[in-house]
Design an enzyme around this catalytic site. Structure first.
Site, PDB file in Angstrom:
ATOM      1  N   MET A   1       0.827  -1.203   0.000  1.00 26.17           N
ATOM      2  CA  MET A   1       0.000   0.000   0.000  1.00 26.17           C
ATOM      3  C   MET A   1       0.863   1.256   0.000  1.00 26.17           C
ATOM      4  O   MET A   1       1.873   1.334   0.696  1.00 26.17           O
ATOM      5  CB  MET A   1      -0.893  -0.018   1.251  1.00 26.17           C
ATOM      6  CG  MET A   1      -1.733   1.216   1.460  1.00 26.17           C
ATOM      7  SD  MET A   1      -2.882   1.018   2.848  1.00 26.17           S
ATOM      8  CE  MET A   1      -1.784   0.782   4.232  1.00 26.17           C
TER       9      MET A   1
ATOM     10  N   SER B   1       3.268  -7.021   2.041  1.00 27.47           N
ATOM     11  CA  SER B   1       2.095  -6.484   2.728  1.00 27.47           C
ATOM     12  C   SER B   1       0.834  -6.839   1.936  1.00 27.47           C
ATOM     13  O   SER B   1       0.643  -8.010   1.593  1.00 27.47           O
ATOM     14  CB  SER B   1       2.247  -4.977   2.929  1.00 27.47           C
ATOM     15  OG  SER B   1       1.349  -4.515   3.909  1.00 27.47           O
ATOM     16  N   GLN B   2      -0.028  -5.860   1.580  1.00 27.83           N
ATOM     17  CA  GLN B   2      -1.265  -6.226   0.895  1.00 27.83           C
ATOM     18  C   GLN B   2      -1.007  -6.880  -0.454  1.00 27.83           C
ATOM     19  O   GLN B   2      -1.842  -7.645  -0.954  1.00 27.83           O
ATOM     20  CB  GLN B   2      -2.179  -5.018   0.732  1.00 27.83           C
ATOM     21  CG  GLN B   2      -1.693  -3.955  -0.230  1.00 27.83           C
ATOM     22  CD  GLN B   2      -2.674  -2.793  -0.363  1.00 27.83           C
ATOM     23  OE1 GLN B   2      -3.502  -2.541   0.522  1.00 27.83           O
ATOM     24  NE2 GLN B   2      -2.598  -2.062  -1.458  1.00 27.83           N
TER      25      GLN B   2
ATOM     26  N   ASP C   1       5.432  -6.436  14.413  1.00 33.93           N
ATOM     27  CA  ASP C   1       4.696  -5.681  13.407  1.00 33.93           C
ATOM     28  C   ASP C   1       3.690  -4.738  14.070  1.00 33.93           C
ATOM     29  O   ASP C   1       2.826  -5.168  14.834  1.00 33.93           O
ATOM     30  CB  ASP C   1       3.955  -6.653  12.481  1.00 33.93           C
ATOM     31  CG  ASP C   1       3.595  -6.028  11.146  1.00 33.93           C
ATOM     32  OD1 ASP C   1       3.178  -4.852  11.139  1.00 33.93           O
ATOM     33  OD2 ASP C   1       3.744  -6.703  10.120  1.00 33.93           O
TER      34      ASP C   1
ATOM     35  N   HIS D   1       7.140  -4.174  10.559  1.00 29.03           N
ATOM     36  CA  HIS D   1       6.581  -4.492   9.246  1.00 29.03           C
ATOM     37  C   HIS D   1       7.595  -4.312   8.111  1.00 29.03           C
ATOM     38  O   HIS D   1       8.133  -3.212   7.907  1.00 29.03           O
ATOM     39  CB  HIS D   1       5.356  -3.604   9.006  1.00 29.03           C
ATOM     40  CG  HIS D   1       4.490  -4.047   7.877  1.00 29.03           C
ATOM     41  ND1 HIS D   1       3.876  -5.280   7.836  1.00 29.03           N
ATOM     42  CD2 HIS D   1       4.108  -3.408   6.733  1.00 29.03           C
ATOM     43  CE1 HIS D   1       3.157  -5.384   6.728  1.00 29.03           C
ATOM     44  NE2 HIS D   1       3.291  -4.265   6.036  1.00 29.03           N
TER      45      HIS D   1
END
Length: 306
Positions: A42, A115-116, A233, A289
């Protein structure tokens, strides 16, 4: 020497010449690194900012690799906007077309999702088996979704604040589901039925409404499915989602593991069968993260890219 004898010598010479040529070509092709496809997270773009260091890392640690960092938009600005506002199902369809038209990927590729981008590229494995994805590696992916955005990495804190507001107001309303990316993997454990019936992306790829056998068959074709969890995270809530865990229904404190989930026990995606076959790998990083060292990457990830 007779003409007959010279003829046999020429035949033998030609045989060894052809054999050596074919052997060299085969060996050469076999030692070429498998192409790598990257889907960024993102607030990022294909080839700048945060993702650029991952591209460089692969090229440095696996010399000669062809690396395709997926471009979801005509410019970096459009890509960043699309990571927030472009329907995920449309993004996945676009990526499937990109991969099928890339001649360098036709013998297969390894995939890395950050991530996403991790759950998005998993959807590619489930929906688009050609060209073949060999190994899938996800870093801090939200495979069971998120319930909260403690931090929102990206270019604009204003956008992040707006996203939080929209998710709190009505994550499962049709307009927000259709046009807000993060709503499409928003998973409310206090309203499981609402999530299950209205999530247009995550609930669908996780087979929570109905079973699409091709999703299961395609995912099981992977050689390895590697999931990286970041133990400190502060972005993904809950962190267990990075290994397919999530909050138990009706509250947002206690979590279940993949192995305790209905998804696993009913083997809706083939993950139980893959686990029993040794195809699932659960890795950890003692950091925040997407924070890991080059040494960790070389020791833990590079073996899956060769």
């Amino acid at each position: 020497m007779s003409a007959h004898g010279r003829g046999w010598i020429l035949v033998i010479f030609w045989f060894f010449f052809v054999w050596e040529t074919v052997s060299w070509k085969t060996t050469s092709n076999d030692t070429e690194p498998v192409p790598v496809v990257i889907w960024h997270g993102m607030g990022d773009s294909c080839c700048k900012a945060f993702t650029l260091k991952f591209i460089k890392l692969v090229k440095e640690t696996v010399p000669g690799s062809y690396v395709l960092s997926l471009k979801i938009g005509k410019s970096a600005t459009e890509e960043i906007e699309n990571s927030y506002f472009m329907n995920v199902n449309h993004q996945v369809e676009m990526v499937c077309n990109i991969l099928s038209n890339d001649k360098k990927l036709q013998n297969g590729y390894n995939a890395m999702g950050f991530s996403q981008g991790g759950q998005f590229i998993r959807a590619v494995a489930q929906r688009c088996p050609s060209p073949a994805m060999k190994n899938l590696i996800t870093f801090g992916a939200q495979h069971q979704g998120v319930y909260g955005l403690p931090h929102c990495p990206g270019e604009s804190s204003h956008i992040c604040n707006w996203i939080r507001k929209m998710l709190n107001l009505g994550a499962y309303s049709s307009p927000i589901q259709q046009h807000l990316v993060q709503a499409e993997y928003w998973h409310d454990p206090l309203n499981e039925d609402l999530y299950r019936n209205n999530s247009i992306f995550l609930a669908e790829i996780n087979q929570e409404r109905r079973i699409n056998e091709s999703y299961k068959e395609n995912l099981m074709k992977l050689n390895k499915f590697v999931m990286v969890k970041f133990l400190k995270d502060l972005t993904v809530d809950p962190v267990d989602s990075e290994w397919f865990g999530f909050y138990k229904a009706g509250q947002a404190k206690d979590t279940y593991s993949l192995q305790e989930s209905v998804l696993y026990q009913e083997d809706r995606l083939g993950l139980k069968a893959m686990d029993e076959a040794g195809k699932l790998e659960f890795l950890t990083v003692d950091g925040d993260h997407l924070q890991f060292s080059k040494k960790w990457f070389i020791n833990n990830i590079v073996p899956y890219l060769k």
